[in-house]
Design a protein around this motif. Structure first.
Motif, PDB file in Angstrom:
ATOM      1  N   LYS A  39       0.820  -1.220   0.000  1.00 24.96           N
ATOM      2  CA  LYS A  39       0.000   0.000   0.000  1.00 24.96           C
ATOM      3  C   LYS A  39       0.848   1.263   0.000  1.00 24.96           C
ATOM      4  O   LYS A  39       0.468   2.265  -0.598  1.00 24.96           O
ATOM      5  CB  LYS A  39      -0.951   0.013   1.195  1.00 24.96           C
ATOM      6  CG  LYS A  39      -2.157  -0.858   1.009  1.00 24.96           C
ATOM      7  CD  LYS A  39      -3.063  -0.843   2.230  1.00 24.96           C
ATOM      8  CE  LYS A  39      -4.215  -1.809   2.013  1.00 24.96           C
ATOM      9  NZ  LYS A  39      -5.079  -1.915   3.196  1.00 24.96           N
ATOM     10  N   SER A  40       1.982   1.218   0.642  1.00 24.98           N
ATOM     11  CA  SER A  40       2.828   2.413   0.708  1.00 24.98           C
ATOM     12  C   SER A  40       3.714   2.571  -0.530  1.00 24.98           C
ATOM     13  O   SER A  40       4.451   3.542  -0.639  1.00 24.98           O
ATOM     14  CB  SER A  40       3.699   2.373   1.973  1.00 24.98           C
ATOM     15  OG  SER A  40       4.630   1.317   1.903  1.00 24.98           O
ATOM     16  N   ARG A  41       3.622   1.626  -1.469  1.00 24.64           N
ATOM     17  CA  ARG A  41       4.543   1.637  -2.599  1.00 24.64           C
ATOM     18  C   ARG A  41       3.893   1.627  -3.984  1.00 24.64           C
ATOM     19  O   ARG A  41       4.584   1.839  -4.972  1.00 24.64           O
ATOM     20  CB  ARG A  41       5.483   0.439  -2.489  1.00 24.64           C
ATOM     21  CG  ARG A  41       6.476   0.607  -1.365  1.00 24.64           C
ATOM     22  CD  ARG A  41       7.213  -0.665  -1.020  1.00 24.64           C
ATOM     23  NE  ARG A  41       8.218  -0.383   0.002  1.00 24.64           N
ATOM     24  CZ  ARG A  41       7.959  -0.266   1.291  1.00 24.64           C
ATOM     25  NH1 ARG A  41       6.720  -0.424   1.741  1.00 24.64           N
ATOM     26  NH2 ARG A  41       8.920   0.003   2.157  1.00 24.64           N
ATOM     27  N   ILE A  42       2.613   1.337  -4.062  1.00 29.62           N
ATOM     28  CA  ILE A  42       1.992   1.277  -5.387  1.00 29.62           C
ATOM     29  C   ILE A  42       0.886   2.310  -5.512  1.00 29.62           C
ATOM     30  O   ILE A  42       0.328   2.776  -4.514  1.00 29.62           O
ATOM     31  CB  ILE A  42       1.460  -0.137  -5.726  1.00 29.62           C
ATOM     32  CG1 ILE A  42       0.354  -0.575  -4.787  1.00 29.62           C
ATOM     33  CG2 ILE A  42       2.587  -1.144  -5.738  1.00 29.62           C
ATOM     34  CD1 ILE A  42      -0.306  -1.890  -5.180  1.00 29.62           C
ATOM     35  N   ASP A  43       0.567   2.648  -6.759  1.00 29.31           N
ATOM     36  CA  ASP A  43      -0.466   3.634  -7.049  1.00 29.31           C
ATOM     37  C   ASP A  43      -1.858   3.082  -6.780  1.00 29.31           C
ATOM     38  O   ASP A  43      -2.083   1.866  -6.813  1.00 29.31           O
ATOM     39  CB  ASP A  43      -0.379   4.065  -8.521  1.00 29.31           C
ATOM     40  CG  ASP A  43       0.922   4.780  -8.831  1.00 29.31           C
ATOM     41  OD1 ASP A  43       1.458   5.441  -7.919  1.00 29.31           O
ATOM     42  OD2 ASP A  43       1.389   4.680  -9.970  1.00 29.31           O
ATOM     43  N   ASP A  44      -2.793   3.996  -6.574  1.00 35.60           N
ATOM     44  CA  ASP A  44      -4.176   3.614  -6.299  1.00 35.60           C
ATOM     45  C   ASP A  44      -4.859   2.930  -7.473  1.00 35.60           C
ATOM     46  O   ASP A  44      -5.856   2.245  -7.293  1.00 35.60           O
ATOM     47  CB  ASP A  44      -4.999   4.845  -5.901  1.00 35.60           C
ATOM     48  CG  ASP A  44      -4.614   5.378  -4.537  1.00 35.60           C
ATOM     49  OD1 ASP A  44      -4.066   4.598  -3.719  1.00 35.60           O
ATOM     50  OD2 ASP A  44      -4.853   6.570  -4.282  1.00 35.60           O
ATOM     51  N   ASP A  45      -4.322   3.121  -8.681  1.00 35.50           N
ATOM     52  CA  ASP A  45      -4.976   2.529  -9.856  1.00 35.50           C
ATOM     53  C   ASP A  45      -4.386   1.177 -10.260  1.00 35.50           C
ATOM     54  O   ASP A  45      -4.651   0.675 -11.349  1.00 35.50           O
ATOM     55  CB  ASP A  45      -4.950   3.500 -11.031  1.00 35.50           C
ATOM     56  CG  ASP A  45      -3.537   3.882 -11.449  1.00 35.50           C
ATOM     57  OD1 ASP A  45      -2.579   3.531 -10.740  1.00 35.50           O
ATOM     58  OD2 ASP A  45      -3.401   4.554 -12.494  1.00 35.50           O
ATOM     59  N   ALA A  46      -3.613   0.560  -9.383  1.00 41.86           N
ATOM     60  CA  ALA A  46      -3.049  -0.765  -9.678  1.00 41.86           C
ATOM     61  C   ALA A  46      -4.179  -1.776  -9.857  1.00 41.86           C
ATOM     62  O   ALA A  46      -5.214  -1.702  -9.192  1.00 41.86           O
ATOM     63  CB  ALA A  46      -2.123  -1.213  -8.549  1.00 41.86           C
TER      64      ALA A  46
END
Length: 152
Positions: A39-46
Motif C-alpha cells: 500500500k505504501s509503494r503502489i499507485d491507487d490505480d493498480a
C-alpha cells in the motif's frame, strides 16, 4: 509496466478440494503485512488479479476489494497464461499485482529474469516486483524488489 507476483499466504493443508483451502491465522497475518508494505509503494490505480482459489482471494482481500478473479491464474496453469492475463509487457494497467501459486509464479519469475522457464521458489506470501521498460528501442526487465513476510 510494473508486474508484482504475490504468492498466496500460508493456507490450511487439507480441505474438501484444493480450490477451497483457506488461509491459516498465520497466513492472514502474512497477507496483512505484505498488503501494508504494498500500500505504501503502489499507485491507487493498480490492477489486482487473483486466482479463483479461496486462499488467493483471501490474500488479495488483505489489500481490499479491488481484485478481479481470473481463471487463467488457477493452480496448474503455465507461466505464459499469467503473463497474458497481466498483459505483459504493456499491461492491463501501469501496475498489475498477480496473486497466484507455486510453481507457476516461480516459473514466471525465472522466465522474466533469464528468458527460460525453470523451477524457482517463491515463499508463501512472498512478492517479486518486476518492471518492464524500453530503452533505445529494446525491452528490459528490472527486478525492483523481492520481499518475504518474515522480513517485515
Amino acid at each position: 509496466m510494473n508486474l508484482i507476483l504475490w504468492r498466496h499466504a500460508e493456507a490450511e493443508d487439507q480441505a474438501s478440494s484444493d480450490l477451497v483451502r483457506q488461509l491459516t491465522p498465520r497466513g492472514r497475518k502474512q497477507a496483512q503485512g505484505i498488503a501494508k508494505w504494498l500500500k505504501s509503494r503502489i499507485d491507487d490505480d493498480a490492477a489486482f488479479l487473483a486466482s479463483p482459489a479461496t486462499r488467493t482471494i483471501q490474500t488479495a482481500e488483505a489489500f481490499g476489494d479491488r481484485y478481479r478473479v481470473v481463471d487463467a491464474l488457477a493452480p496448474g496453469n503455465d507461466a505464459q497464461a499469467v503473463l497474458d492475463a497481466a498483459g505483459w509487457p504493456d499491461g492491463v494497467a501501469e501496475t498489475v499485482v498477480v496473486i497466484g501459486h507455486q510453481p507457476t509464479l516461480g516459473r514466471v519469475a525465472s522466465l522474466l529474469m533469464t528468458g527460460h522457464e525453470t523451477e524457482w521458489s517463491i515463499k508463501k506470501a512472498g512478492v517479486w516486483w518486476f518492471q518492464g521498460r524500453t530503452r533505445g528501442g529494446d525491452g528490459h526487465v528490472v527486478l525492483r524488489a523481492v520481499i518475504n513476510p518474515d522480513l517485515l
